[in-house]
Design an enzyme around this catalytic site. Structure first.
Site, mmCIF file in Angstrom:
data_model
loop_
_atom_site.group_PDB
_atom_site.id
_atom_site.type_symbol
_atom_site.label_atom_id
_atom_site.label_comp_id
_atom_site.label_asym_id
_atom_site.label_seq_id
_atom_site.Cartn_x
_atom_site.Cartn_y
_atom_site.Cartn_z
ATOM 1 N N THR A 14 48.759 27.594 80.590
ATOM 2 C CA THR A 14 48.533 26.327 81.284
ATOM 3 C C THR A 14 49.280 26.240 82.613
ATOM 4 O O THR A 14 48.756 25.700 83.587
ATOM 5 C CB THR A 14 49.009 25.164 80.379
ATOM 6 O OG1 THR A 14 48.264 25.240 79.166
ATOM 7 C CG2 THR A 14 48.799 23.823 81.017
ATOM 8 N N ASP A 58 44.974 32.887 78.058
ATOM 9 C CA ASP A 58 45.555 31.832 77.249
ATOM 10 C C ASP A 58 46.383 32.599 76.217
ATOM 11 O O ASP A 58 45.909 33.601 75.665
ATOM 12 C CB ASP A 58 44.424 31.055 76.563
ATOM 13 C CG ASP A 58 44.949 29.905 75.724
ATOM 14 O OD1 ASP A 58 44.584 28.769 76.004
ATOM 15 O OD2 ASP A 58 45.714 30.154 74.757
ATOM 16 N N SER A 59 47.595 32.167 75.949
ATOM 17 C CA SER A 59 48.474 33.006 75.127
ATOM 18 C C SER A 59 48.013 33.100 73.677
ATOM 19 O O SER A 59 48.565 33.887 72.905
ATOM 20 C CB SER A 59 49.919 32.528 75.220
ATOM 21 O OG SER A 59 50.122 31.388 74.446
ATOM 22 N N SER A 60 47.002 32.346 73.291
ATOM 23 C CA SER A 60 46.433 32.523 71.949
ATOM 24 C C SER A 60 45.752 33.884 71.846
ATOM 25 O O SER A 60 45.492 34.374 70.752
ATOM 26 C CB SER A 60 45.414 31.427 71.638
ATOM 27 O OG SER A 60 46.044 30.186 71.782
ATOM 28 N N ASP A 91 51.883 28.541 73.642
ATOM 29 C CA ASP A 91 51.471 28.658 72.232
ATOM 30 C C ASP A 91 52.103 29.838 71.495
ATOM 31 O O ASP A 91 52.536 29.704 70.363
ATOM 32 C CB ASP A 91 49.939 28.756 72.133
ATOM 33 C CG ASP A 91 49.264 27.438 72.472
ATOM 34 O OD1 ASP A 91 49.977 26.423 72.589
ATOM 35 O OD2 ASP A 91 48.019 27.421 72.620
ATOM 36 N N THR A 166 61.143 28.319 68.534
ATOM 37 C CA THR A 166 59.863 28.035 67.891
ATOM 38 C C THR A 166 59.190 26.929 68.682
ATOM 39 O O THR A 166 59.866 25.969 69.084
ATOM 40 C CB THR A 166 60.115 27.479 66.465
ATOM 41 O OG1 THR A 166 60.740 28.494 65.699
ATOM 42 C CG2 THR A 166 58.851 27.066 65.763
ATOM 43 N N THR A 276 62.444 31.457 55.470
ATOM 44 C CA THR A 276 62.227 30.086 54.997
ATOM 45 C C THR A 276 61.194 29.323 55.834
ATOM 46 O O THR A 276 61.066 29.551 57.039
ATOM 47 C CB THR A 276 63.546 29.277 54.957
ATOM 48 O OG1 THR A 276 63.236 27.921 54.602
ATOM 49 C CG2 THR A 276 64.284 29.270 56.282
ATOM 50 N N GLN A 277 60.497 28.413 55.173
ATOM 51 C CA GLN A 277 59.550 27.540 55.882
ATOM 52 C C GLN A 277 60.284 26.457 56.672
ATOM 53 O O GLN A 277 59.696 25.793 57.522
ATOM 54 C CB GLN A 277 58.603 26.862 54.876
ATOM 55 C CG GLN A 277 57.659 27.837 54.210
ATOM 56 C CD GLN A 277 56.734 27.187 53.186
ATOM 57 O OE1 GLN A 277 56.600 25.964 53.140
ATOM 58 N NE2 GLN A 277 56.110 28.004 52.370
ATOM 59 N N CYS A 278 61.578 26.271 56.378
ATOM 60 C CA CYS A 278 62.345 25.230 57.071
ATOM 61 C C CYS A 278 62.630 25.670 58.511
ATOM 62 O O CYS A 278 62.773 26.856 58.789
ATOM 63 C CB CYS A 278 63.676 24.981 56.375
ATOM 64 S SG CYS A 278 63.464 24.364 54.714
HETATM 65 N N1 ASP Z 1 46.948 27.346 75.165
HETATM 66 C C1 ASP Z 1 47.922 27.503 76.202
HETATM 67 C C2 ASP Z 1 48.557 28.867 76.058
HETATM 68 O O1 ASP Z 1 49.378 29.067 75.219
HETATM 69 C C3 ASP Z 1 48.934 26.429 76.137
HETATM 70 C C4 ASP Z 1 50.031 26.564 77.145
HETATM 71 O O2 ASP Z 1 49.931 27.273 78.115
HETATM 72 O O3 ASP Z 1 51.055 25.940 76.985
HETATM 73 O O4 ASP Z 1 48.216 29.746 76.820
#
Ligand code: ASP
Length: 341
Positions: A14, A58-60, A91, A166, A276-278
């Site tokens: 972004t 996009d980092s996804s 992300d 995180t 852990t999930q915590c």
């Molecule tokens: N979906 C975007 C990404 O991780 C969100 C961001 O840039 O913060 O690339």
């Protein structure tokens, strides 16, 4: 005195978006025109160079191949610059920062990841602030030594150790937390470095590790998890290691089928890493009966490591080709300050 020099690597996300004046939709920013878009950069007394990745993502869509590209750019330019800023989508930033921390052994210069919740080209964007402060952090020195020679994440007003962070908020400008490690710096009118928590330069030569093994998985436990689901996860072809996200201080069901399945998988050679999930606190195997069994069958403790860091660490250790017993040993040691043992 020589000006500090910073290399900015733009991977996508972004932060680098702006509104196309013709279509009104968000498109990646041309860093060739950065000084026109952000004239404020001229006021910083540093040499700032930019490198934009060919494929802005996009980092996804992040992959270990891109982690290697980032590390290689840093390696190629390591002697030439005092610090590095990596512009990256938020992300999966915690995964990438963790991965880079394992790849860059003996790192003695700052590598600051940053991004934003709103595109840089928007009026209220947090991107400009995050960007400028990250450059300042990457360039900061005290007595000739860099203030934060680590892979870190800067967002809003906090500098965090990358492999401890995180993403916890999808809307607030303050998007990252570090539940088990203090901030490396707090940013307000001044940048206040918390020196006792920041690693010191090792003085050793940088070693860049470039191998990852993707044959890993994450198994998040939940009440009602079925035998079929666990069996399928553990029987994934080629799987070498699994991060098991357990409850509280590392607890899991005591059901016979569950423990038998895990035990058989471990006997087959699978490494099971208990995380852990915590968001804060540590795995303490043996504290409750529900984790004592895990210890007995050979599940490895991840102490207070984050899932993101555990995943990157396992991919890195398996990728480097260590023996199974060494992988297990290193998983339980802090290699880059990623956990408290
Ligand atoms: N979906 C975007 C990404 O991780 C969100 C961001 O840039 O913060 O690339």
């Amino acid at each position: 005195m020589k000006k500090s020099s910073i290399l900015v690597l733009y991977t996508g996300g972004t932060i680098g978006m702006m509104k196309d004046p013709k279509t009104g939709s968000l498109v990646p920013f041309d860093f060739g025109n950065i000084y026109d878009n952000m004239p404020i950069l001229r006021n910083l007394d540093y040499v700032i160079d930019f490198y934009s990745f060919e494929n802005l993502i996009d980092s996804s869509n992040m992959t270990p191949e891109v982690w290697i590209e980032i590390a290689e750019k840093i390696e190629e330019n390591y002697e030439k610059y005092d610090g590095f800023v990596v512009l990256h989508g938020s992300d999966t930033m915690a995964y990438s920062a963790s991965a880079l921390s394992f790849m860059l052994e003996n790192l003695s210069k700052p590598v600051v990841f940053t991004g934003s919740q709103l595109p840089m080209g928007m009026v209220r964007s947090d991107g400009r602030e995050n960007f400028v402060t990250s450059i300042e952090i990457a360039a900061s020195k005290t007595d000739g030594e860099p203030c934060a020679p680590e892979v870190c994440i800067f967002f809003e007003d906090q500098l965090l150790r990358g492999n401890r962070a995180t993403k916890f908020n999808a809307e607030n400008f303050n998007a990252f937390s570090s539940g088990n490690y203090p901030t490396l710096a707090d940013v307000g009118i001044k940048i206040k470095y918390n020196r006792e928590y920041i690693a010191r330069p090792t003085g050793k030569k940088l070693i860049v590790h470039k191998n990852f093994d993707r044959n890993v998985g994450i198994l998040k436990l939940f009440p009602g998890i079925t035998h079929e689901y666990v069996q399928h996860a553990l029987a994934t072809p080629g799987l070498k290691g699994i991060i098991m996200e357990t409850f509280g201080s590392g607890n899991a069901p005591t059901t016979e089928w569950f423990l038998n399945d895990l035990s058989e998988a471990i006997k087959r050679g699978l490494i099971i890493y208990n995380v852990t999930q915590c968001k804060s606190g540590s795995v303490e195997m043996g504290r409750y009966e529900t984790s004592l069994n895990l210890d007995k069958i050979g599940v490895i403790s991840g102490y207070d490591i984050t899932t993101e860091s555990a995943l990157a660490k396992m991919m890195y250790l398996l990728g480097e080709g260590f023996s199974r017993s060494d992988v297990k040993k290193y998983l339980q040691e802090s290699l880059r300050g990623e956990m408290t043992v």
